[in-house]
Design an enzyme around this catalytic site. Structure first.
Site, PDB file in Angstrom:
ATOM      1  N   SER A 124       0.715  -1.102   0.092  1.00  0.00           N
ATOM      2  CA  SER A 124       0.010   0.017  -0.108  1.00  0.00           C
ATOM      3  C   SER A 124       0.991   1.172   0.010  1.00  0.00           C
ATOM      4  O   SER A 124       1.923   1.094   0.396  1.00  0.00           O
ATOM      5  CB  SER A 124      -0.921   0.020   1.188  1.00  0.00           C
ATOM      6  N   TYR A 148      -1.205  -0.785  10.738  1.00  0.00           N
ATOM      7  CA  TYR A 148      -1.557  -1.629   9.429  1.00  0.00           C
ATOM      8  C   TYR A 148      -0.430  -1.303   8.372  1.00  0.00           C
ATOM      9  O   TYR A 148       0.175  -2.102   7.887  1.00  0.00           O
ATOM     10  CB  TYR A 148      -2.542  -0.987   8.930  1.00  0.00           C
ATOM     11  N   LYS A 152       2.373  -3.893   6.601  1.00  0.00           N
ATOM     12  CA  LYS A 152       2.640  -3.810   5.200  1.00  0.00           C
ATOM     13  C   LYS A 152       4.267  -3.807   4.778  1.00  0.00           C
ATOM     14  O   LYS A 152       4.827  -4.236   4.109  1.00  0.00           O
ATOM     15  CB  LYS A 152       1.916  -2.743   4.449  1.00  0.00           C
TER      16      LYS A 152
END
Ligand code: NAD
Ligand code: UD1
Length: 337
Positions: A124, A148, A152
């Protein structure tokens, strides 16, 4: 050529299944359905004429992965399975590290044990954090500010290390900007379980009347109209980027690529575009800035174009038209079977 798609029943994965099947690939979906509906498989069959094989399993279950990976001669895995809510990653951090980091590690180990060499990973743009300079290039510093985002980044790092270990892997890391829209058939699309966190599905639910008003988070950013600017990319273009990545993955050890359009769109510009294609009024009210939000970011698409020969083709109007088509045909998502 047979490809495993972990998380293949989800929003982005289902669109990748369609593109791959239509490109003549054999597809196996590996998904635990924790954030997707089994009806999506039927919808993929209605679009393509072929239902992908489905293995219900968790990416943290290495034995189940080895069994699934041993059942065919897989040329590659596209790894999308993961949890994606920034807010939930703050309250349930351990679960996010377990699913997104441990899950990626287990998958890499299962691939090493079964001799599957090629992996395309869903990362992302959130790995960049606050931009120093725009557009964001792949060599920009990485400083995610949510759990989050850090899951990643850690998954990117572990795959990059394992790529150079024995037996080696070939890795393409795709950093998605803001995927939106749906397949033009309106048969598959984004179907959040709760009140959407993200802008496009929220606008769709206001347009269809399931939510009364859009809260625009902040109108005092240093942008053209004071609202946040993002690089929205049509999910079908994004899916095509995965087909291009599969064609490329064996050519180098580790490649990191942005998938965006290179164009920024403000919240109010997206509302205007959606209003124009839907003919609906989208009531909105200005609200305080959302914690953790960045004023503006958008991709440099140079690496995607130079290495994968990929660039986005669909514009904001196409994205809104297809999001609205999906919403109208499925006002309650996949519950409308
Ligand atoms: P999604 O939730 O619709 O799809 C994820 C799929 O993975 C779901 O079908 C879910 O059931 C499955 N899954 C989750 N945990 C699993 C596990 N432990 N084992 C097996 N299956 C599991 O999400 P999406 O929007 O399609 O996103 C796909 C990937 O792309 C995610 O990794 C996400 O972090 C990444 N990504 C998404 C966006 C976005 O805006 N949607 C942006 C950047 C990156
Ligand atoms: C969010 C995530 C990001 C993730 C991305 C996936 C946060 C802080 N970031 O990014 O990690 O990779 O989704 O697409 O959650 N907005 C409103 N009203 C709303 C919803 C959003 O005004 O109801 C605004 C936001 O302030 C932002 C823009 O719309 O300016 C886009 O928001 P969103 O769709 O949530 O995406 P990101 O913030 O880019």
């Amino acid at each position: 050529m047979t490809v495993m798609i972990t998380g293949g029943a989800g929003f982005i994965g289902s669109h990748i299944c369609v593109e791959l099947i239509q490109a003549g690939r054999n597809v196996v979906v590996y998904d635990n359905f924790c954030n997707s509906h089994p009806e999506v498989i039927n919808r993929i069959r209605r679009i393509t004429g072929t239902a992908p094989e489905v293995v219900k399993g968790d990416v943290r279950d290495v034995e189940a992965l080895i069994s699934a990976l041993s059942a065919h001669r897989f040329s590659a895995v596209i790894h999308l399975a993961g949890l994606k809510s920034v807010a939930d990653s703050v309250t349930s951090s351990a679960e996010y590290y377990d699913c997104n980091v441990v899950g990626t590690l287990r998958l890499a180990q299962a691939m090493q044990q079964t001799g599957v060499r090629n992996i395309v990973f869903s990362s992302s743009a959130t790995v960049y954090g606050e931009p120093d300079v725009l557009p964001l290039r792949e060599d920009h510093k990485l400083a995610p500010f949510s759990p989050y985002g850090r899951t990643k980044l850690q998954a990117e790092e572990l795959l990059s290390d394992i790529a150079h270990s024995l037996p080696p892997l070939n890795v393409v890391i795709l950093r998605y900007f803001n995927p939106v829209g749906s397949h033009e058939s309106g048969l598959i699309g984004e179907d959040p379980n709760d009140v959407p966190n993200n802008l496009m599905p929220y606008i769709s639910r206001v347009a269809i009347g399931r939510l009364p008003v859009l809260n625009v988070f902040g109108n005092d950013y240093p942008t053209s109209d004071g609202t946040g600017i993002r690089d929205y990319v049509h999910v079908v273009d994004l899916a095509a980027g995965h087909v291009a990545a599969l064609d490329h993955v064996h050519k180098q050890k580790v490649l990191k690529v942005n998938l965006g359009t290179g164009r920024g769109t403000s919240v109010l510009e997206l509302v205007d575009a959606y209003t124009a294609v839907s003919g609906r009024t989208i009531p909105f009210a200005f609200a305080p800035r959302r914690a953790g939000d960045i004023a503006s970011y958008y991709a440099s698409g140079d690496v995607a174009e130079e290495t994968l020969g990929w660039r986005a083709r669909r514009d904001i109007s196409d994205m809104c038209r297809d999001a609205w088509n999906w919403q109208q045909k499925n006002p309650n998502g996949y519950l409308d079977q």
